[in-house]
Design a protein around this motif. Structure first.
Motif, PDB file in Angstrom:
ATOM      1  N   VAL A 125      29.988 -15.175 -44.852  1.00 24.04           N
ATOM      2  CA  VAL A 125      29.938 -14.619 -43.496  1.00 24.04           C
ATOM      3  C   VAL A 125      28.694 -15.178 -42.811  1.00 24.04           C
ATOM      4  N   SER A 126      28.852 -15.723 -41.627  1.00 23.06           N
ATOM      5  CA  SER A 126      27.693 -16.207 -40.875  1.00 23.06           C
ATOM      6  C   SER A 126      26.918 -15.029 -40.309  1.00 23.06           C
ATOM      7  N   GLY A 127      25.645 -15.267 -40.032  1.00 17.78           N
ATOM      8  CA  GLY A 127      24.825 -14.214 -39.453  1.00 17.78           C
ATOM      9  C   GLY A 127      25.330 -13.739 -38.103  1.00 17.78           C
ATOM     10  N   ARG A 128      25.836 -14.650 -37.297  1.00 14.64           N
ATOM     11  CA  ARG A 128      26.361 -14.273 -35.981  1.00 14.64           C
ATOM     12  C   ARG A 128      27.563 -13.344 -36.124  1.00 14.64           C
ATOM     13  N   ASP A 129      28.472 -13.687 -37.020  1.00 12.67           N
ATOM     14  CA  ASP A 129      29.653 -12.843 -37.214  1.00 12.67           C
ATOM     15  C   ASP A 129      29.260 -11.482 -37.790  1.00 12.67           C
ATOM     16  N   PHE A 130      28.306 -11.497 -38.711  1.00 12.21           N
ATOM     17  CA  PHE A 130      27.836 -10.248 -39.304  1.00 12.21           C
ATOM     18  C   PHE A 130      27.217  -9.354 -38.229  1.00 12.21           C
ATOM     19  N   MET A 131      26.363  -9.941 -37.412  1.00 13.35           N
ATOM     20  CA  MET A 131      25.673  -9.177 -36.368  1.00 13.35           C
ATOM     21  C   MET A 131      26.668  -8.538 -35.404  1.00 13.35           C
ATOM     22  N   LEU A 132      27.657  -9.297 -34.970  1.00 18.56           N
ATOM     23  CA  LEU A 132      28.639  -8.752 -34.039  1.00 18.56           C
ATOM     24  C   LEU A 132      29.434  -7.632 -34.686  1.00 18.56           C
ATOM     25  N   ALA A 133      29.881  -7.844 -35.919  1.00 20.62           N
ATOM     26  CA  ALA A 133      30.654  -6.810 -36.614  1.00 20.62           C
ATOM     27  C   ALA A 133      29.828  -5.540 -36.773  1.00 20.62           C
ATOM     28  N   PHE A 134      28.544  -5.705 -37.078  1.00 20.90           N
ATOM     29  CA  PHE A 134      27.685  -4.535 -37.238  1.00 20.90           C
ATOM     30  C   PHE A 134      27.549  -3.764 -35.927  1.00 20.90           C
ATOM     31  N   ILE A 135      27.272  -4.459 -34.850  1.00 22.32           N
ATOM     32  CA  ILE A 135      27.091  -3.796 -33.554  1.00 22.32           C
ATOM     33  C   ILE A 135      28.359  -3.060 -33.142  1.00 22.32           C
ATOM     34  N   LEU A 136      29.503  -3.697 -33.320  1.00 27.05           N
ATOM     35  CA  LEU A 136      30.765  -3.070 -32.925  1.00 27.05           C
ATOM     36  C   LEU A 136      31.096  -1.874 -33.804  1.00 27.05           C
ATOM     37  N   GLY A 137      30.854  -1.991 -35.107  1.00 26.55           N
ATOM     38  CA  GLY A 137      31.104  -0.864 -35.999  1.00 26.55           C
ATOM     39  C   GLY A 137      30.188   0.305 -35.695  1.00 26.55           C
ATOM     40  N   PHE A 138      28.921   0.002 -35.435  1.00 29.32           N
ATOM     41  CA  PHE A 138      27.954   1.041 -35.059  1.00 29.32           C
ATOM     42  C   PHE A 138      28.432   1.769 -33.809  1.00 29.32           C
ATOM     43  N   GLU A 139      28.852   1.006 -32.808  1.00 32.02           N
ATOM     44  CA  GLU A 139      29.279   1.599 -31.550  1.00 32.02           C
ATOM     45  C   GLU A 139      30.523   2.465 -31.729  1.00 32.02           C
ATOM     46  N   ALA A 140      31.490   1.966 -32.503  1.00 29.92           N
ATOM     47  CA  ALA A 140      32.708   2.741 -32.742  1.00 29.92           C
ATOM     48  C   ALA A 140      32.383   4.057 -33.442  1.00 29.92           C
ATOM     49  N   GLU A 141      31.567   3.979 -34.481  1.00 29.23           N
ATOM     50  CA  GLU A 141      31.197   5.174 -35.230  1.00 29.23           C
ATOM     51  C   GLU A 141      30.486   6.192 -34.349  1.00 29.23           C
ATOM     52  N   SER A 142      29.497   5.741 -33.598  1.00 30.20           N
ATOM     53  CA  SER A 142      28.696   6.672 -32.818  1.00 30.20           C
ATOM     54  C   SER A 142      29.497   7.285 -31.675  1.00 30.20           C
ATOM     55  N   ARG A 143      30.371   6.509 -31.057  1.00 29.51           N
ATOM     56  CA  ARG A 143      31.167   7.048 -29.959  1.00 29.51           C
ATOM     57  C   ARG A 143      32.170   8.090 -30.446  1.00 29.51           C
ATOM     58  N   VAL A 144      32.755   7.876 -31.600  1.00 28.57           N
ATOM     59  CA  VAL A 144      33.641   8.894 -32.164  1.00 28.57           C
ATOM     60  C   VAL A 144      32.837  10.154 -32.471  1.00 28.57           C
ATOM     61  N   ALA A 145      31.643   9.984 -33.011  1.00 28.46           N
ATOM     62  CA  ALA A 145      30.787  11.141 -33.295  1.00 28.46           C
ATOM     63  C   ALA A 145      30.414  11.881 -32.013  1.00 28.46           C
ATOM     64  N   ASN A 146      30.084  11.128 -30.962  1.00 25.21           N
ATOM     65  CA  ASN A 146      29.750  11.762 -29.681  1.00 25.21           C
ATOM     66  C   ASN A 146      30.885  12.639 -29.172  1.00 25.21           C
ATOM     67  N   ALA A 147      32.113  12.170 -29.363  1.00 25.43           N
ATOM     68  CA  ALA A 147      33.271  12.868 -28.810  1.00 25.43           C
ATOM     69  C   ALA A 147      33.465  14.258 -29.416  1.00 25.43           C
ATOM     70  N   VAL A 148      33.073  14.437 -30.678  1.00 30.02           N
ATOM     71  CA  VAL A 148      33.328  15.719 -31.352  1.00 30.02           C
ATOM     72  C   VAL A 148      32.070  16.561 -31.552  1.00 30.02           C
ATOM     73  N   TYR A 149      30.900  15.992 -31.257  1.00 36.02           N
ATOM     74  CA  TYR A 149      29.654  16.752 -31.409  1.00 36.02           C
ATOM     75  C   TYR A 149      29.433  17.642 -30.174  1.00 36.02           C
ATOM     76  N   PRO A 150      28.975  18.887 -30.327  1.00 30.28           N
ATOM     77  CA  PRO A 150      28.458  19.522 -31.542  1.00 30.28           C
ATOM     78  C   PRO A 150      29.444  20.386 -32.309  1.00 30.28           C
ATOM     79  N   ALA A 151      30.639  20.649 -31.743  1.00 35.05           N
ATOM     80  CA  ALA A 151      31.559  21.596 -32.380  1.00 35.05           C
ATOM     81  C   ALA A 151      31.916  21.172 -33.802  1.00 35.05           C
TER      82      ALA A 151
END
Length: 462
Positions: free
Chosen positions: A118-144
């Motif tokens: 895996v190239s660093g560029r591909d890794f970096m993009l995948a990480f940023i997108l995964g982080f964003e997906a995870e956090s946005r799903v968490a935002n949607a259901v927090y705090p209940a």
């Protein structure tokens, strides 16, 4: 389109050139912080137990466990990376939803990158997108969702790992929809586990399960089309109230990496204002433990919900005790990894001060503040109000402080020279041709040849 499909399309279609430079730098900070935590936690007994117990059931050993000599299959390596990176509770936190977003995503990605080029560029993009997906799903259901007792790192983390690995696998939009659905049906983790090894199992399992979701989706294993927003989907089932617009609003414009924080103390982040203030009092007055008659804390109500553990005997319990945080701050003038061991929790001086501490939840105190009152045996009363705690958005750790934090943890596994090389590689990860260079650098040099404890197919048992 549904929220699931909008998110899938975003993860599938976004290019690295679409990501602002400040977000890319924050991603590097998150990776530096993660790697320090993973290497520092790699020798923890929880990791030893997990590898000893589950290693014999691993498939072909094609993936490296960060900081360890053992090689496992990528799914089991993801699990171990997640445990090691979270076991000291020193990993990053997004205060808007109290998830630890990097651990599930990076644990899976580094496992994948150790088994696949895996190239660093591909890794970096995948990480940023995964982080964003995870956090946005968490935002949607927090705090209940969190209030109901779900550990949001485990539940939302699986979405981050699935989308990140799915991006590296080149999933189509339809396949990414399936991956998100498969992630949704595996979302788990209970707050009842706080103070035990099981808490670190959550990001490990979410990394492993997200990886599984992406692999299955790649091969056409279908899932429901509305895994997040459906009437029996993740949000409706696991939260009494939710706001799905937080998943899609300004997607690609606002990034939760900008709202990420890095801990100066290895414990629940809501304890940090109290610890910060007590360390200040220690430094200003050099108090003797037997001079402390009472410690009275006024903290945000969430502190009482998360960190109200008393009568503790284990180091892991101390991470969720605001009383212990106050005690080590006042007695030792610090709150590092050595202050959350079984020895530290049972230190008679720390224990005495802890047992004289009380706390009250005060709605006027924010989650980044604390009011501290220390009554002394001579009748004096010392006070401290922490407006913004160290490490939070108002007082973030600098890049240099992240390096120092990395070194403090990494010395548990690597010599100084190897630590410095690994730190430098993490900071320039997106320039690397092969991210496995980072993974290899995390392995102690003495074990790279011969790899004692290597798990091989021949050593497996039924």
């Amino acid at each position: 389109m549904s929220e699931t499909r909008i998110l899938a399309s975003y993860v599938t279609d976004t290019r690295l050139e679409d990501i602002p430079q400040d977000v890319r730098h924050e991603a590097r900070r998150a990776i530096v912080n993660f790697m320090g935590c993973a290497v520092g936690g790699s020798a923890h007994p929880a990791v030893d137990i997990a590898i000893r117990t589950l290693g014999p059931f691993s498939g072909p050993p094609t993936a490296t466990v960060l900081g360890r000599s053992e090689r496992l299959d990528p799914l089991h390596a993801s699990l171990m990376n997640g445990i090691s990176s979270h076991v000291y509770d020193y990993d990053d936190t997004t205060p808007k939803n109290y998830s630890h977003p990097t651990s599930p995503v990076a644990s899976a990605l580094f496992s994948y990158a150790s088994a696949n080029r895996v190239s660093g560029r591909d890794f970096m993009l995948a990480f940023i997108l995964g982080f964003e997906a995870e956090s946005r799903v968490a935002n949607a259901v927090y705090p209940a969702h969190y209030d109901a007792g779900w550990h949001i790192t485990g539940t939302s983390g699986v979405f981050g790992a699935a989308t990140a690995v799915g991006r590296l696998l080149g999933l189509s939009v339809q396949q990414m929809v399936w991956a998100i659905g498969l992630a949704a049906t595996q979302a788990a983790g209970l707050r009842e586990m706080f103070g035990s090894m099981a808490k670190s199992f959550h990001p490990g399992r979410s990394a492993q399960n997200g990886y599984v979701a992406a692999l299955l989706a790649k091969e056409g294993f279908t899932a429901g089309e509305h895994g997040i927003e459906g009437p029996r989907g993740f949000a409706a089932v696991q939260a009494a109230a939710y706001d799905l617009s937080k998943i899609t609003a300004r997607l690609g414009v606002d990034f939760d990496l900008r709202a990420n924080t890095y801990k100066p103390f290895p414990c629940g982040i809501v304890n940090h204002p109290t610890i910060d203030g007590c360390i200040q009092l220690h430094d200003e007055h050099r108090l003797a433990p037997d001079a402390v008659r009472a410690v009275r804390l006024r903290v945000a109500p969430l502190v009482m919900d998360l960190c109200n553990q008393q009568n503790i005997t284990k180091g892991l319990q101390g991470k969720f005790s605001v009383y212990h945080g106050a005690a080590v701050g006042l007695v030792r003038g610090r709150a590092g990894m050595k202050d959350y061991t079984d020895e530290a929790v049972n230190d008679p001086h720390v224990k005495r001060v802890r047992e004289h501490a009380t706390a009250v939840g005060d709605p006027s105190v924010t989650e980044d503040q604390a009011r501290i009152e220390v009554e002394l045996a001579d009748g004096r009363v010392l006070t401290k109000f922490v407006e913004q705690s160290l490490g939070n958005l108002g007082r973030p750790l600098s890049d240099r402080q992240l390096d120092d934090k990395f070194r403090d943890q990494g010395v548990l596994a690597l010599p100084d020279e190897d630590l410095e090389s690994l730190i430098k590689l993490c900071w320039r990860i997106d320039d690397l041709d092969d991210v496995n260079e980072v993974v290899a650098a995390s392995v102690p040099r003495a074990t790279k040849a011969g790899a004692p404890g290597l798990v091989t197919p021949a050593s497996r048992r039924a």
